[in-house]
Scaffold this motif. Sequence first.
Motif, short mmCIF file in Angstrom:
data_model
loop_
_atom_site.label_atom_id
_atom_site.label_comp_id
_atom_site.label_asym_id
_atom_site.label_seq_id
_atom_site.Cartn_x
_atom_site.Cartn_y
_atom_site.Cartn_z
N HIS A 31 29.78 141.73 84.55
CA HIS A 31 30.70 140.63 84.85
C HIS A 31 31.13 139.96 83.55
O HIS A 31 31.02 138.74 83.39
CB HIS A 31 30.04 139.62 85.78
CG HIS A 31 30.12 140.00 87.23
ND1 HIS A 31 29.23 140.88 87.81
CD2 HIS A 31 30.98 139.63 88.21
CE1 HIS A 31 29.53 141.02 89.08
NE2 HIS A 31 30.59 140.29 89.35
N ASN A 138 36.33 135.97 99.46
CA ASN A 138 37.74 136.07 99.85
C ASN A 138 37.95 135.83 101.34
O ASN A 138 38.94 136.25 101.92
CB ASN A 138 38.34 137.42 99.42
CG ASN A 138 37.79 138.60 100.20
OD1 ASN A 138 36.88 138.45 101.03
ND2 ASN A 138 38.32 139.79 99.94
N LYS A 147 43.14 130.11 95.36
CA LYS A 147 44.55 130.26 95.00
C LYS A 147 45.22 128.91 94.74
O LYS A 147 46.12 128.81 93.90
CB LYS A 147 45.30 131.02 96.09
CG LYS A 147 44.91 132.49 96.19
CD LYS A 147 45.81 133.25 97.14
CE LYS A 147 45.63 132.80 98.56
NZ LYS A 147 46.45 133.60 99.51
N SER A 154 40.18 137.03 89.48
CA SER A 154 39.67 138.31 89.96
C SER A 154 38.25 138.50 89.44
O SER A 154 37.59 137.55 88.99
CB SER A 154 40.59 139.44 89.50
OG SER A 154 40.25 140.64 90.16
N HIS A 155 37.79 139.75 89.46
CA HIS A 155 36.43 140.08 89.05
C HIS A 155 36.14 139.60 87.62
O HIS A 155 36.93 139.84 86.70
CB HIS A 155 36.24 141.60 89.12
CG HIS A 155 34.97 142.09 88.52
ND1 HIS A 155 33.78 142.10 89.21
CD2 HIS A 155 34.68 142.56 87.29
CE1 HIS A 155 32.82 142.56 88.44
NE2 HIS A 155 33.35 142.85 87.27
N SER A 157 36.33 136.87 86.25
CA SER A 157 37.18 135.80 85.70
C SER A 157 36.55 134.45 86.05
O SER A 157 35.41 134.37 86.51
CB SER A 157 38.59 135.89 86.28
OG SER A 157 38.62 135.44 87.63
N GLU A 160 34.34 133.48 89.27
CA GLU A 160 32.93 133.83 89.43
C GLU A 160 32.05 133.10 88.40
O GLU A 160 30.85 133.32 88.35
CB GLU A 160 32.74 135.34 89.30
CG GLU A 160 33.44 136.12 90.40
CD GLU A 160 33.03 137.57 90.45
OE1 GLU A 160 32.36 137.97 91.42
OE2 GLU A 160 33.39 138.32 89.51
N MET A 179 46.44 140.30 84.23
CA MET A 179 45.83 141.08 85.31
C MET A 179 45.97 142.58 85.04
O MET A 179 47.01 143.04 84.55
CB MET A 179 46.47 140.74 86.64
CG MET A 179 45.67 141.18 87.85
SD MET A 179 44.04 140.41 87.98
CE MET A 179 44.48 138.72 88.38
N PHE A 182 45.42 147.81 88.94
CA PHE A 182 44.34 148.31 89.79
C PHE A 182 44.53 149.77 90.17
O PHE A 182 43.56 150.54 90.23
CB PHE A 182 44.21 147.45 91.04
CG PHE A 182 43.64 146.09 90.77
CD1 PHE A 182 42.28 145.89 90.69
CD2 PHE A 182 44.48 145.00 90.59
CE1 PHE A 182 41.75 144.64 90.42
CE2 PHE A 182 43.97 143.75 90.34
CZ PHE A 182 42.60 143.56 90.25
N ASN A 201 36.57 141.54 82.37
CA ASN A 201 37.36 140.66 83.22
C ASN A 201 38.59 141.43 83.72
O ASN A 201 39.28 142.08 82.95
CB ASN A 201 37.78 139.43 82.41
CG ASN A 201 38.62 138.43 83.19
OD1 ASN A 201 39.01 138.65 84.33
ND2 ASN A 201 38.91 137.30 82.56
N PHE A 202 38.88 141.32 85.03
CA PHE A 202 40.06 141.99 85.60
C PHE A 202 41.35 141.22 85.33
O PHE A 202 42.43 141.77 85.43
CB PHE A 202 39.90 142.14 87.11
CG PHE A 202 39.04 143.29 87.53
CD1 PHE A 202 38.33 144.06 86.62
CD2 PHE A 202 38.93 143.63 88.88
CE1 PHE A 202 37.53 145.11 87.02
CE2 PHE A 202 38.14 144.68 89.29
CZ PHE A 202 37.44 145.42 88.37
#
Length: 233
Positions: A31, A138, A147, A154-155, A157, A160, A179, A182, A201-202
């Motif tokens: 992560h 989510n 949002k 996202s993952h 970021s 979390e 971003m 994907f 980070n995504f």
Amino acid sequence: MKIAEMNWAQVEAYLAHDDRAVVPLGSTEQHAGLSLSVDSILSERVAVEAAEPLGLPVFPVLAYGVTPYFLAYPGSISLRVETYVRIVRDVLDCLYAQGFRRILLVNGHGGNQPAGSLAIEWMADHPGTAVKFHNWWNAPKTFEKVKAIDPVASHASWMENFPWTRLPGVEQPAAQKAMIDFDRMRVMSPKAVRDYLGEGNFGGLFQRPDADMLAIWEVAVAETRALMEGPWA
């Protein structure tokens, strides 16, 4: 209440008046600069906080999940889908044999979706049971709150990065990351994924104020608790 803080006789006494149980599902994976156990920490904590006023038992988090794309990051562990589904099935079978009939799976990792499909199949094989599969991060109200604060998340970021998932002495980058693509990542090997993602980070900021995070957490706990309360049929 955590099963770790109960003995078998107390669980037996609980089953005399209630048949609900909570099982958190996590993962051990990269992560970025956060803990490798982010998904496990968050799924177990939201489950425990949501269950506390209801007096429902929360089992220890299943700390390994399905995450083959991160295997080039040291410390990341992935179970095969077949293995994972068998483990979750065994857990459900044991709970059923002991008298649990309403079970909430609180999931903290996107790769654990096979457990949701299994839950539907398992219920069909066990009439009179109800199993809910809950992606806490989510779920509708929680993700709406995310949002509203910052839609770029996202993952690994900011979304979390809670006080209980960050590590002492680890500085987070100040810049916002664009971003990722994907569709492109999904066809990459683990090594290629690491080369593409870099730190992991995504996309999005790496950290936001704790006030933002606690606002999200409040919604997540309430939304998870509502699922525990019902309806169950």
